[in-house]
Motif scaffolding. Structure first.
Motif, PDB file in Angstrom:
ATOM      1  N   ILE A   1       0.814  -1.217   0.000  1.00 27.26           N
ATOM      2  CA  ILE A   1       0.000   0.000   0.000  1.00 27.26           C
ATOM      3  C   ILE A   1       0.847   1.267   0.000  1.00 27.26           C
ATOM      4  O   ILE A   1       0.570   2.222  -0.732  1.00 27.26           O
ATOM      5  CB  ILE A   1      -0.946   0.002   1.218  1.00 27.26           C
ATOM      6  CG1 ILE A   1      -1.928  -1.163   1.124  1.00 27.26           C
ATOM      7  CG2 ILE A   1      -1.691   1.325   1.335  1.00 27.26           C
ATOM      8  CD1 ILE A   1      -2.766  -1.359   2.378  1.00 27.26           C
ATOM      9  N   LEU A   2       1.904   1.281   0.812  1.00 26.65           N
ATOM     10  CA  LEU A   2       2.635   2.525   1.057  1.00 26.65           C
ATOM     11  C   LEU A   2       3.533   3.018  -0.079  1.00 26.65           C
ATOM     12  O   LEU A   2       3.629   4.241  -0.288  1.00 26.65           O
ATOM     13  CB  LEU A   2       3.474   2.384   2.336  1.00 26.65           C
ATOM     14  CG  LEU A   2       2.678   2.294   3.635  1.00 26.65           C
ATOM     15  CD1 LEU A   2       3.627   2.171   4.822  1.00 26.65           C
ATOM     16  CD2 LEU A   2       1.783   3.515   3.806  1.00 26.65           C
ATOM     17  N   PRO A   3       4.235   2.144  -0.835  1.00 26.54           N
ATOM     18  CA  PRO A   3       5.152   2.669  -1.852  1.00 26.54           C
ATOM     19  C   PRO A   3       4.521   3.629  -2.873  1.00 26.54           C
ATOM     20  O   PRO A   3       5.087   4.703  -3.119  1.00 26.54           O
ATOM     21  CB  PRO A   3       5.689   1.397  -2.523  1.00 26.54           C
ATOM     22  CG  PRO A   3       5.636   0.374  -1.450  1.00 26.54           C
ATOM     23  CD  PRO A   3       4.383   0.671  -0.682  1.00 26.54           C
ATOM     24  N   PRO A   4       3.350   3.318  -3.474  1.00 29.41           N
ATOM     25  CA  PRO A   4       2.769   4.289  -4.409  1.00 29.41           C
ATOM     26  C   PRO A   4       2.426   5.625  -3.747  1.00 29.41           C
ATOM     27  O   PRO A   4       2.548   6.687  -4.370  1.00 29.41           O
ATOM     28  CB  PRO A   4       1.504   3.586  -4.914  1.00 29.41           C
ATOM     29  CG  PRO A   4       1.762   2.133  -4.717  1.00 29.41           C
ATOM     30  CD  PRO A   4       2.557   2.068  -3.458  1.00 29.41           C
ATOM     31  N   ILE A   5       2.004   5.571  -2.467  1.00 36.17           N
ATOM     32  CA  ILE A   5       1.685   6.805  -1.748  1.00 36.17           C
ATOM     33  C   ILE A   5       2.946   7.628  -1.539  1.00 36.17           C
ATOM     34  O   ILE A   5       2.964   8.847  -1.763  1.00 36.17           O
ATOM     35  CB  ILE A   5       1.009   6.482  -0.399  1.00 36.17           C
ATOM     36  CG1 ILE A   5      -0.323   5.771  -0.637  1.00 36.17           C
ATOM     37  CG2 ILE A   5       0.812   7.744   0.424  1.00 36.17           C
ATOM     38  CD1 ILE A   5      -1.012   5.307   0.642  1.00 36.17           C
ATOM     39  N   ALA A   6       4.020   6.965  -1.106  1.00 34.56           N
ATOM     40  CA  ALA A   6       5.279   7.679  -0.870  1.00 34.56           C
ATOM     41  C   ALA A   6       5.828   8.267  -2.163  1.00 34.56           C
ATOM     42  O   ALA A   6       6.288   9.420  -2.190  1.00 34.56           O
ATOM     43  CB  ALA A   6       6.296   6.728  -0.247  1.00 34.56           C
ATOM     44  N   ILE A   7       5.777   7.497  -3.248  1.00 36.38           N
ATOM     45  CA  ILE A   7       6.286   7.992  -4.533  1.00 36.38           C
ATOM     46  C   ILE A   7       5.452   9.173  -5.015  1.00 36.38           C
ATOM     47  O   ILE A   7       5.990  10.179  -5.507  1.00 36.38           O
ATOM     48  CB  ILE A   7       6.292   6.857  -5.572  1.00 36.38           C
ATOM     49  CG1 ILE A   7       7.341   5.807  -5.205  1.00 36.38           C
ATOM     50  CG2 ILE A   7       6.569   7.407  -6.973  1.00 36.38           C
ATOM     51  CD1 ILE A   7       7.280   4.551  -6.049  1.00 36.38           C
ATOM     52  N   SER A   8       4.140   9.085  -4.878  1.00 38.32           N
ATOM     53  CA  SER A   8       3.269  10.180  -5.307  1.00 38.32           C
ATOM     54  C   SER A   8       3.558  11.463  -4.546  1.00 38.32           C
ATOM     55  O   SER A   8       3.605  12.556  -5.128  1.00 38.32           O
ATOM     56  CB  SER A   8       1.792   9.793  -5.128  1.00 38.32           C
ATOM     57  OG  SER A   8       1.398   8.827  -6.067  1.00 38.32           O
ATOM     58  N   ILE A   9       3.748  11.344  -3.238  1.00 36.86           N
ATOM     59  CA  ILE A   9       4.036  12.530  -2.428  1.00 36.86           C
ATOM     60  C   ILE A   9       5.379  13.134  -2.822  1.00 36.86           C
ATOM     61  O   ILE A   9       5.515  14.365  -2.970  1.00 36.86           O
ATOM     62  CB  ILE A   9       4.010  12.179  -0.934  1.00 36.86           C
ATOM     63  CG1 ILE A   9       2.586  11.817  -0.503  1.00 36.86           C
ATOM     64  CG2 ILE A   9       4.533  13.345  -0.096  1.00 36.86           C
ATOM     65  CD1 ILE A   9       2.480  11.332   0.923  1.00 36.86           C
ATOM     66  N   LYS A  10       6.398  12.294  -3.030  1.00 29.09           N
ATOM     67  CA  LYS A  10       7.709  12.806  -3.432  1.00 29.09           C
ATOM     68  C   LYS A  10       7.643  13.477  -4.799  1.00 29.09           C
ATOM     69  O   LYS A  10       8.239  14.543  -5.005  1.00 29.09           O
ATOM     70  CB  LYS A  10       8.735  11.673  -3.435  1.00 29.09           C
ATOM     71  CG  LYS A  10       9.122  11.174  -2.052  1.00 29.09           C
ATOM     72  CD  LYS A  10      10.357  10.285  -2.097  1.00 29.09           C
ATOM     73  CE  LYS A  10      10.110   9.014  -2.877  1.00 29.09           C
ATOM     74  NZ  LYS A  10      11.305   8.115  -2.853  1.00 29.09           N
ATOM     75  N   VAL A  11       6.933  12.851  -5.725  1.00 30.91           N
ATOM     76  CA  VAL A  11       6.790  13.436  -7.060  1.00 30.91           C
ATOM     77  C   VAL A  11       6.049  14.764  -6.987  1.00 30.91           C
ATOM     78  O   VAL A  11       6.440  15.753  -7.614  1.00 30.91           O
ATOM     79  CB  VAL A  11       6.055  12.452  -7.997  1.00 30.91           C
ATOM     80  CG1 VAL A  11       5.612  13.159  -9.288  1.00 30.91           C
ATOM     81  CG2 VAL A  11       6.952  11.270  -8.340  1.00 30.91           C
ATOM     82  N   ALA A  12       4.967  14.812  -6.199  1.00 29.25           N
ATOM     83  CA  ALA A  12       4.180  16.041  -6.082  1.00 29.25           C
ATOM     84  C   ALA A  12       4.989  17.153  -5.424  1.00 29.25           C
ATOM     85  O   ALA A  12       4.920  18.319  -5.853  1.00 29.25           O
ATOM     86  CB  ALA A  12       2.905  15.772  -5.282  1.00 29.25           C
ATOM     87  N   LEU A  13       5.764  16.833  -4.394  1.00 28.03           N
ATOM     88  CA  LEU A  13       6.581  17.843  -3.725  1.00 28.03           C
ATOM     89  C   LEU A  13       7.651  18.394  -4.662  1.00 28.03           C
ATOM     90  O   LEU A  13       7.852  19.617  -4.752  1.00 28.03           O
ATOM     91  CB  LEU A  13       7.235  17.249  -2.476  1.00 28.03           C
ATOM     92  CG  LEU A  13       6.310  17.002  -1.279  1.00 28.03           C
ATOM     93  CD1 LEU A  13       7.052  16.242  -0.185  1.00 28.03           C
ATOM     94  CD2 LEU A  13       5.784  18.325  -0.732  1.00 28.03           C
TER      95      LEU A  13
END
Length: 221
Positions: A7-19
């Motif tokens: 669950i967590l990897p796509p969320i972490a990647i999305s947040i890093k990409v968005a930031l």
């Protein structure tokens, strides 16, 4: 219940990409909006139309153009690979580029409206008193356009968080590397993993809600 390691990897990647993309967008859009708001030159309308073009193009078209511009056969892609030893497409950096290009017009349009609303006579008065351009921007223009600058950043972050089409075209869907929440939802739906798709959809709705709430609070302030 699915494992958190899924669950967590796509969320972490999305947040890093968005930031990362929202920071790039903020700086680029603020500079472009400030310049276009004050400059006057032939072809200005055409330039502004080009800046806003990704806003109306399908994300897959934007992704295709980026793929042709940054792919291994393009001179940009070859130059990057020569410098770094790896291609730029199908990497985390490619996801950042896709999100930034798609989000730029939203931030630019918001910031441009803010700069247009600033009275140029106030800026001219500061220059007449000996203030430099950076001082004028920092102490007069930016504070007066504060809400538009903040709104542009938040819109850029939210758009980068939800980018799908262009990201899929140039960054792919590599789990743990380039798989963002939208691409993960797409794969989960295709694989009939409805619960997993709901979890990721809920996460992106929550993040978007919090960003809009923050924007509203800053506007009231």
């Amino acid at each position: 219940m699915h494992d958190w390691s899924v669950i967590l990897p796509p969320i972490a990647i999305s947040i890093k990409v968005a930031l990362a993309s929202s920071l790039i967008v903020f700086l680029a859009a603020a500079a472009a909006a400030r310049w276009m708001s004050r400059a006057s030159f032939p072809g200005k309308t055409i330039i502004e139309t080009l800046l806003l073009l990704p806003l109306v193009l399908p994300p897959t078209v934007v992704g295709f153009v980026l793929l042709m511009a940054l792919g291994r056969r393009s001179w940009l892609g070859q130059a990057y690979e020569w410098l770094t030893g790896q291609p730029i497409i199908f990497t985390w950096g490619a996801a950042v580029i896709a999100a930034a290009v798609v989000a730029f017009p939203l931030a630019y349009r918001t910031m441009r409206a803010g700069f247009d609303a600033v009275d140029q006579e106030v800026e001219d008065a500061a220059r007449a008193q000996g203030a430099g351009e950076w001082q004028v921007f920092r102490h007069i223009t930016a504070p007066l356009a504060y809400r538009s600058l903040t709104g542009g950043y938040i819109l850029g972050f939210a758009r980068g968080l939800g980018e799908f089409g262009a990201t899929l075209m140039i960054a792919g869907n590599i789990p743990g590397r380039t798989q963002t929440i939208p691409t993960a939802i797409f794969v989960a739906v295709e694989g009939n993993e409805t619960l997993l798709a709901w979890i990721w959809a809920g996460a992106i709705v929550l993040f978007s809600f919090l960003m809009l709430l923050l924007a509203g609070l800053l506007e009231r302030r």
